[in-house]
Motif scaffolding. Structure first.
Motif, mmCIF file in Angstrom:
data_model
loop_
_atom_site.group_PDB
_atom_site.id
_atom_site.type_symbol
_atom_site.label_atom_id
_atom_site.label_comp_id
_atom_site.label_asym_id
_atom_site.label_seq_id
_atom_site.Cartn_x
_atom_site.Cartn_y
_atom_site.Cartn_z
ATOM 1 N N ASN A 58 0.799 -1.209 0.000
ATOM 2 C CA ASN A 58 0.000 0.000 0.000
ATOM 3 C C ASN A 58 0.845 1.278 0.000
ATOM 4 O O ASN A 58 0.575 2.209 0.757
ATOM 5 C CB ASN A 58 -0.935 -0.028 1.219
ATOM 6 C CG ASN A 58 -2.283 0.564 0.867
ATOM 7 O OD1 ASN A 58 -2.527 0.918 -0.288
ATOM 8 N ND2 ASN A 58 -3.151 0.673 1.848
ATOM 9 N N THR A 59 1.863 1.286 -0.843
ATOM 10 C CA THR A 59 2.755 2.443 -0.913
ATOM 11 C C THR A 59 2.749 3.002 -2.319
ATOM 12 O O THR A 59 2.675 2.241 -3.288
ATOM 13 C CB THR A 59 4.214 2.023 -0.591
ATOM 14 O OG1 THR A 59 4.193 1.145 0.522
ATOM 15 C CG2 THR A 59 5.085 3.216 -0.296
ATOM 16 N N GLN A 60 2.856 4.298 -2.397
ATOM 17 C CA GLN A 60 3.019 4.896 -3.710
ATOM 18 C C GLN A 60 4.494 4.829 -4.066
ATOM 19 O O GLN A 60 5.354 5.127 -3.240
ATOM 20 C CB GLN A 60 2.539 6.344 -3.701
ATOM 21 C CG GLN A 60 2.522 6.907 -5.110
ATOM 22 C CD GLN A 60 1.767 8.211 -5.215
ATOM 23 O OE1 GLN A 60 1.182 8.689 -4.248
ATOM 24 N NE2 GLN A 60 1.770 8.784 -6.393
ATOM 25 N N ILE A 61 4.778 4.394 -5.300
ATOM 26 C CA ILE A 61 6.169 4.248 -5.711
ATOM 27 C C ILE A 61 6.515 5.382 -6.657
ATOM 28 O O ILE A 61 5.967 5.484 -7.751
ATOM 29 C CB ILE A 61 6.407 2.876 -6.381
ATOM 30 C CG1 ILE A 61 5.987 1.766 -5.411
ATOM 31 C CG2 ILE A 61 7.867 2.706 -6.774
ATOM 32 C CD1 ILE A 61 5.623 0.482 -6.102
ATOM 33 N N PHE A 62 7.396 6.245 -6.217
ATOM 34 C CA PHE A 62 7.770 7.419 -6.998
ATOM 35 C C PHE A 62 8.867 7.072 -7.981
ATOM 36 O O PHE A 62 9.668 6.161 -7.731
ATOM 37 C CB PHE A 62 8.211 8.537 -6.051
ATOM 38 C CG PHE A 62 7.086 9.020 -5.180
ATOM 39 C CD1 PHE A 62 6.137 9.898 -5.696
ATOM 40 C CD2 PHE A 62 6.961 8.585 -3.868
ATOM 41 C CE1 PHE A 62 5.078 10.332 -4.899
ATOM 42 C CE2 PHE A 62 5.908 9.013 -3.072
ATOM 43 C CZ PHE A 62 4.963 9.887 -3.587
#
Ligand SMILES: [Zn+2]
Length: 118
Positions: A58-62
């Motif tokens: 549940n992480t946004q990957i930049f």
């Protein structure tokens, strides 16, 4: 009162490893296209952005965290992408204003040329 928003153009599940949790079935890449909507019109711009999110942790990957493999897959997906053409759609309110303006213009022309008089 104008707002720019995005609609989802395409979602793709990637089989790359997540840079955060190393799971290889959680990365979802989303392409979004920008549109502008206000009281008078809705316009689709040709600006496309992408977002990457891992469903597993549940992480946004930049982009800064992308590995070469991820970058390659994103490039590939980008090439296969078919954004909607730039367009503008007038809303009923805009048409009403255009028609009222036209009528006014016709009235002024008729009046100034002496076709009608009050
Ligand atoms: Zn993850």
């Amino acid at each position: 009162m104008s707002s720019s928003r995005f609609f989802t153009l395409k979602e793709a599940r990637l089989s790359n490893n997540c840079p955060e949790c190393y799971s290889n079935d959680g990365i979802e890449l989303t392409f979004k296209q920008k549109f502008i909507e206000n009281a008078f019109y809705k316009a689709i711009t040709n600006e496309v952005v992408n977002e990457m999110h891992c469903m597993n942790c549940n992480t946004q990957i930049f982009p800064i965290q992308w590995t070469d493999d991820i970058e390659r897959v994103v490039e590939y997906q980008k090439r296969a992408l078919q954004p909607k053409p730039k367009s503008i759609k007038l809303k009923p309110l805009a048409w009403v204003i255009i028609i009222v303006d036209l009528l006014l213009l016709v009235g002024i022309v008729l009046f100034s040329t002496g076709v009608i008089s009050f």
